[in-house]
Scaffold this motif. Structure first.
Motif, PDB file in Angstrom:
ATOM      1  N   LYS A   1       0.841  -1.190   0.000  1.00 37.70           N
ATOM      2  CA  LYS A   1       0.000   0.000   0.000  1.00 37.70           C
ATOM      3  C   LYS A   1       0.878   1.243   0.000  1.00 37.70           C
ATOM      4  N   HIS A   2       0.489   2.238  -0.792  1.00 42.34           N
ATOM      5  CA  HIS A   2       1.214   3.505  -0.779  1.00 42.34           C
ATOM      6  C   HIS A   2       0.921   4.218   0.540  1.00 42.34           C
ATOM      7  N   LEU A   3       1.956   4.762   1.137  1.00 43.24           N
ATOM      8  CA  LEU A   3       1.820   5.365   2.461  1.00 43.24           C
ATOM      9  C   LEU A   3       2.186   6.840   2.403  1.00 43.24           C
ATOM     10  N   THR A   4       1.248   7.694   2.765  1.00 43.27           N
ATOM     11  CA  THR A   4       1.493   9.128   2.857  1.00 43.27           C
ATOM     12  C   THR A   4       1.461   9.541   4.323  1.00 43.27           C
ATOM     13  N   LEU A   5       1.912  10.762   4.594  1.00 42.80           N
ATOM     14  CA  LEU A   5       1.881  11.266   5.965  1.00 42.80           C
ATOM     15  C   LEU A   5       0.459  11.284   6.517  1.00 42.80           C
ATOM     16  N   ARG A   6      -0.483  11.734   5.702  1.00 45.68           N
ATOM     17  CA  ARG A   6      -1.869  11.827   6.163  1.00 45.68           C
ATOM     18  C   ARG A   6      -2.425  10.451   6.517  1.00 45.68           C
TER      19      ARG A   6
ATOM     20  N   THR B   1       2.208  13.133  -5.666  1.00 50.70           N
ATOM     21  CA  THR B   1       2.003  12.840  -4.245  1.00 50.70           C
ATOM     22  C   THR B   1       3.311  12.353  -3.624  1.00 50.70           C
ATOM     23  N   TYR B   2       3.625  12.855  -2.425  1.00 50.75           N
ATOM     24  CA  TYR B   2       4.817  12.411  -1.714  1.00 50.75           C
ATOM     25  C   TYR B   2       4.492  11.174  -0.879  1.00 50.75           C
ATOM     26  N   TYR B   3       5.260  10.111  -1.109  1.00 47.30           N
ATOM     27  CA  TYR B   3       5.072   8.872  -0.367  1.00 47.30           C
ATOM     28  C   TYR B   3       6.268   8.628   0.550  1.00 47.30           C
ATOM     29  N   ILE B   4       5.994   7.981   1.674  1.00 43.29           N
ATOM     30  CA  ILE B   4       7.042   7.683   2.649  1.00 43.29           C
ATOM     31  C   ILE B   4       7.837   6.469   2.184  1.00 43.29           C
ATOM     32  N   ARG B   5       9.150   6.564   2.299  1.00 43.17           N
ATOM     33  CA  ARG B   5       9.996   5.416   1.995  1.00 43.17           C
ATOM     34  C   ARG B   5      11.180   5.415   2.952  1.00 43.17           C
ATOM     35  N   GLU B   6      11.751   4.264   3.138  1.00 42.75           N
ATOM     36  CA  GLU B   6      12.927   4.165   3.984  1.00 42.75           C
ATOM     37  C   GLU B   6      14.130   4.736   3.242  1.00 42.75           C
ATOM     38  N   ASN B   7      14.957   5.468   3.961  1.00 46.13           N
ATOM     39  CA  ASN B   7      16.150   6.055   3.367  1.00 46.13           C
ATOM     40  C   ASN B   7      17.021   4.955   2.754  1.00 46.13           C
ATOM     41  N   PRO B   8      17.416   5.086   1.481  1.00 46.57           N
ATOM     42  CA  PRO B   8      18.254   4.054   0.848  1.00 46.57           C
ATOM     43  C   PRO B   8      19.534   3.762   1.620  1.00 46.57           C
TER      44      PRO B   8
END
Length: 201
Positions: free
Chosen positions: A12-17, A60-67
């Motif tokens: 699932k795509h994860l946003t801050l909201r 849209t900005y999505y959350i991801r783990e820093n590479p």
């Protein structure tokens, strides 16, 4: 962080909201408190400190783990596996910190009177100050002499990491941990800021 990884596993795509709304529905399994009560900007800063950033996809900005965090995890797993299969495998020992309230847990606990199998229930009335403890252990048990008990910091009720700092951990490492490691070992610890430092001999 496990909440974020659950979203990733479900693709699932994860946003801050979305994350903020989800965290307001999740409670701590022991205390029953809501996991996060802050606003969007507070959550953004917290995620950045935990090693997450954002990628723009279709507006849209999505959350991801820093590479970089992903790379470090991969390097750790490769080194761990190399030791595991090595004919000269080092004994794995783990170091970590946690906290303890001077007045108990604050949870309902069970107790016993004499040798009667019936127990009584009570709740501690005052938690008191929160102290920090650190220890090292592995499959052979605890490392004798490596236990550290750190007196409460003035803000100890907020975050036990405030009780531990670079100088305190370095002293603990040099005086309590290293002298008591009596055999060649692979010492594993987490990514706390005071674990990541360069020191001069």
């Amino acid at each position: 962080m496990e909440v974020i990884y659950d979203f990733k596993r479900s693709k699932k795509h994860l946003t801050l909201r979305v994350l903020k709304e989800h965290l307001r529905t999740v409670t701590h399994r022991r205390t029953g408190d809501v996991l996060f009560k802050g606003g969007t900007e507070s959550l953004r800063r917290l995620l950045y400190k935990l090693g997450f950033n954002y990628v723009l996809d279709n507006g849209t900005y999505y959350i991801r783990e820093n590479p970089r965090i992903q790379l470090l995890r991969t390097q750790y797993l490769l080194r761990f596996h190399a030791n595991y299969i090595s004919p000269d495998k080092l004994d794995e020992k783990y170091q970590d910190e946690t906290w303890v309230y001077m007045g108990g847990t604050g949870q309902r606990v069970r107790g016993w009177i004499n040798k009667d199998v019936r127990s009584f229930s009570r709740r501690t009335t005052s938690l008191g100050d929160r102290s920090t403890i650190s220890h090292v252990g592995g499959r052979k048990g605890w490392v004798e002499g490596a236990l550290m008990f750190l007196a409460p910091h003035k803000d100890s009720k907020e975050d036990y990491h405030k009780s531990m700092n670079r100088d305190e951990f370095l002293r603990h490492f040099r005086e309590d941990i290293l002298p008591n490691m009596t055999e060649p070992s692979l010492l594993i610890m987490d990514n706390a800021s005071y674990h990541r430092m360069q020191v001069k001999n």
